[in-house]
Design an enzyme around this catalytic site. Structure first.
Site, PDB file in Angstrom:
ATOM      1  N   PHE A 112       0.810  -1.216   0.000  1.00 13.14           N
ATOM      2  CA  PHE A 112       0.000   0.000   0.000  1.00 13.14           C
ATOM      3  C   PHE A 112       0.846   1.271   0.000  1.00 13.14           C
ATOM      4  CE2 PHE A 112       0.979   0.065   4.455  1.00 13.14           C
ATOM      5  CZ  PHE A 112       0.690   1.327   4.941  1.00 13.14           C
ATOM      6  N   LYS A 113       2.091   1.158   0.441  1.00 13.56           N
ATOM      7  CA  LYS A 113       2.926   2.352   0.527  1.00 13.56           C
ATOM      8  C   LYS A 113       3.292   2.894  -0.853  1.00 13.56           C
ATOM      9  CE  LYS A 113       4.304   0.991   5.078  1.00 13.56           C
ATOM     10  NZ  LYS A 113       5.304   0.511   6.030  1.00 13.56           N
ATOM     11  N   ASP A 114       3.110   2.081  -1.897  1.00 14.80           N
ATOM     12  CA  ASP A 114       3.309   2.580  -3.259  1.00 14.80           C
ATOM     13  C   ASP A 114       2.352   3.734  -3.566  1.00 14.80           C
ATOM     14  OD1 ASP A 114       5.277   0.674  -3.817  1.00 14.80           O
ATOM     15  OD2 ASP A 114       3.828  -0.773  -4.580  1.00 14.80           O
ATOM     16  N   THR A 145       8.187  -0.095   3.403  1.00 15.64           N
ATOM     17  CA  THR A 145       8.472   1.316   3.134  1.00 15.64           C
ATOM     18  C   THR A 145       9.721   1.481   2.282  1.00 15.64           C
ATOM     19  OG1 THR A 145       7.418   2.061   5.178  1.00 15.64           O
ATOM     20  CG2 THR A 145       9.011   3.549   4.183  1.00 15.64           C
TER      21      THR A 145
END
Length: 486
Positions: A112-114, A145
């Site tokens: 999800f950090k993309d 991350t």
């Protein structure tokens, strides 16, 4: 829109200033001085927007047009999402037993950090190109991350990135997504310590104001406001996808379940709620349960050690974004937050004031899950849906599966439940493809995309950091060497 420190001892900055900062100079975290409030008509209008359009609308509330023109902001966000594999960028899977899973992991690194880092990378480039400036990014990672941050800036001439990972505490795939990136501007360090231990040299370097200023040092961890900002749309999109109707009065409530490590995503949820989005929030953690204990008992205190779990990216004992949540709930009382966080920094133990704890427990529900709970949720989801969850997503699914029909404290699962008759959405932060060991532990068969399989045959490059070395000194030396070239 100005940004102030949660501890009140730093001057206010604009979005550009917050973007290029790590911690605020007084040790606090930057937050918007004012949280915009949205009315019912705005929510209705936004309900039909695509995910990228929602990101544009929300970012424009926090980035003034005189700083970044709206058309430039729109172009940056379109570029940020151009490498995502799913046409919708974010996808909701509606599964059996009312389990709604919002897949936030369709970016390059399957995490999800993309979403936030691809946008943040574009914002950085915009300002760096305008000012012909070079920065050094320093990032600690518990798993995802680091690779997302690397992908957001790899190959860029005006950025060097230094990533510190906890050797042996990430999955093999997570490590390879970082160590196989052979670029002149990418510097990976593998430290023999856990996630909290690698945070210490990073804090030390950011606390050295002269060094940080001289080397144009900045962070892309979720201490960076831009990361939080771009995660706020997760909650609006989840709400619009799961809300039965926006034609009722009052608007229906949706419960959103948030796997929590450093606390950036749940902080974004608290901001969305404060903006007027009718959501109930549940923060879910693994056996490293400081956030759960804080919500339930006001006990923001470290356990004796970090426990290695299947949900490795959540193996964190010091969720620094809790400071932002407490600041929000305290009514922006920076004097109180400064006192509380200084007490915690000294003793690593903190009992929240009764009023603040009450506000926190009214804002958040919470749940903790053991490895056995995680495996059970993964297995049940597969048996019922032929759908593979990553172990972090399974923490959220465990909460969903454990819910009784009415609000209560469930003794078996140590979970606090809001009323379960409302729609619920579980955020899925990563693809199961990154966590083969957990999938095998659940007696399931991993489904591995070819680009991930290819990582095992690629060249790797990293600098090991052994116990007993002065990690901060090693990092400082490398960063200074790069900075001198500019």
């Amino acid at each position: 829109m100005e940004y102030v420190s949660t501890r009140g001892g730093a001057r206010a900055v604009d979005f550009e200033g917050a973007l290029f900062s790590g911690y605020a100079p007084d040790g606090g975290l930057f937050m918007p001085q004012h949280i915009p409030s949205l009315d019912r008509d705005t929510l209705r209008r936004w309900s039909s927007l695509s995910y990228p359009e929602l990101v544009k609308e929300l970012c424009s509330l926090f980035i003034p047009a005189e700083l970044v023109p709206r058309n430039a902001l729109s172009e940056m966000i379109d570029r940020a999402f151009s490498r995502f594999r799913h046409k919708d960028i974010v996808h909701l899977s509606r599964l059996k037993d009312g389990l709604n899973v919002l897949e936030l992991w369709h970016g390059v690194t399957y995490a999800f950090k993309d979403l936030s880092l691809s946008c943040t990378g574009q914002f950085l480039q915009y300002f760096l190109e305008k000012k012909r400036k070079h920065v050094n990014i320093l990032v600690g990672t518990s798993g995802d991350t680091g690779s997302s941050a690397i992908e957001s800036v790899r190959g860029q001439k005006n950025v060097d990135i230094f990533v510190l990972l906890p050797k042996g505490f990430c999955t093999q795939i997570q490590e390879l997504q970082m160590t196989t990136v052979i670029e002149d501007n990418v510097h990976v360090f593998a430290a023999h310590g856990n996630s909290d231990e690698i945070d210490e040299p990073i804090k030390k370097l950011f606390a050295d104001v002269d060094f940080a200023g001289k080397c144009n040092l900045m962070s892309l961890n979720s201490i960076n406001w831009s990361r939080i900002m771009v995660q706020i749309p997760h909650f609006f999109y989840a709400y619009f996808q799961c809300s039965p109707s926006l034609d009722t009065t009052p608007l229906p409530v949706v419960e959103i379940v948030v796997p929590t490590g450093g606390g950036g995503n749940i902080t974004a949820g608290c901001i969305a709620q404060k903006m007027g989005l009718p959501i109930r929030l549940v923060t879910v953690v693994n056996s490293n349960d400081i956030v759960h204990r804080t919500v339930q008992h006001g006990d923001f205190s470290l356990a004796e050690s970090v426990k290695a779990t299947l949900a490795s990216a959540m193996d964190i004992q010091e969720p620094y974004n809790v400071e932002r949540i407490l600041w929000l709930l305290s009514g922006s009382d920076s004097r109180l937050i400064k006192m509380l966080m200084e007490q915690f920094n000294v003793s690593k133990r903190l009992k929240l004031p009764e009023d603040l704890h009450r506000k926190l427990s009214e804002t958040l529900g919470s749940c903790s899950a053991s490895d056995e709970d995680i495996v059970g949720a993964m297995r049940r989801c597969w048996e019922e849906n032929q759908y593979l969850l990553c172990p972090h997503s399974a923490v959220a699914a465990h909460y969903h599966y454990s819910q009784p029909r009415r609000a209560c404290l469930h003794p078996k699962f140590s979970c606090f439940s809001f009323l379960s008759s409302i729609p619920r959405c579980c955020l899925a932060p990563a693809s199961a493809a990154k966590f083969q060991d957990a999938v095998l532990r659940a007696n399931l068969v991993p489904q591995i995309p070819p680009e991930i399989t290819a990582l095992t045959a690629m060249e790797t490059r990293f600098t090991p950091l052994e116990r007993g070395q002065d990690w901060a000194q090693v990092l400082q030396g490398r960063i200074e060497a790069v900075a001198q070239q500019w």
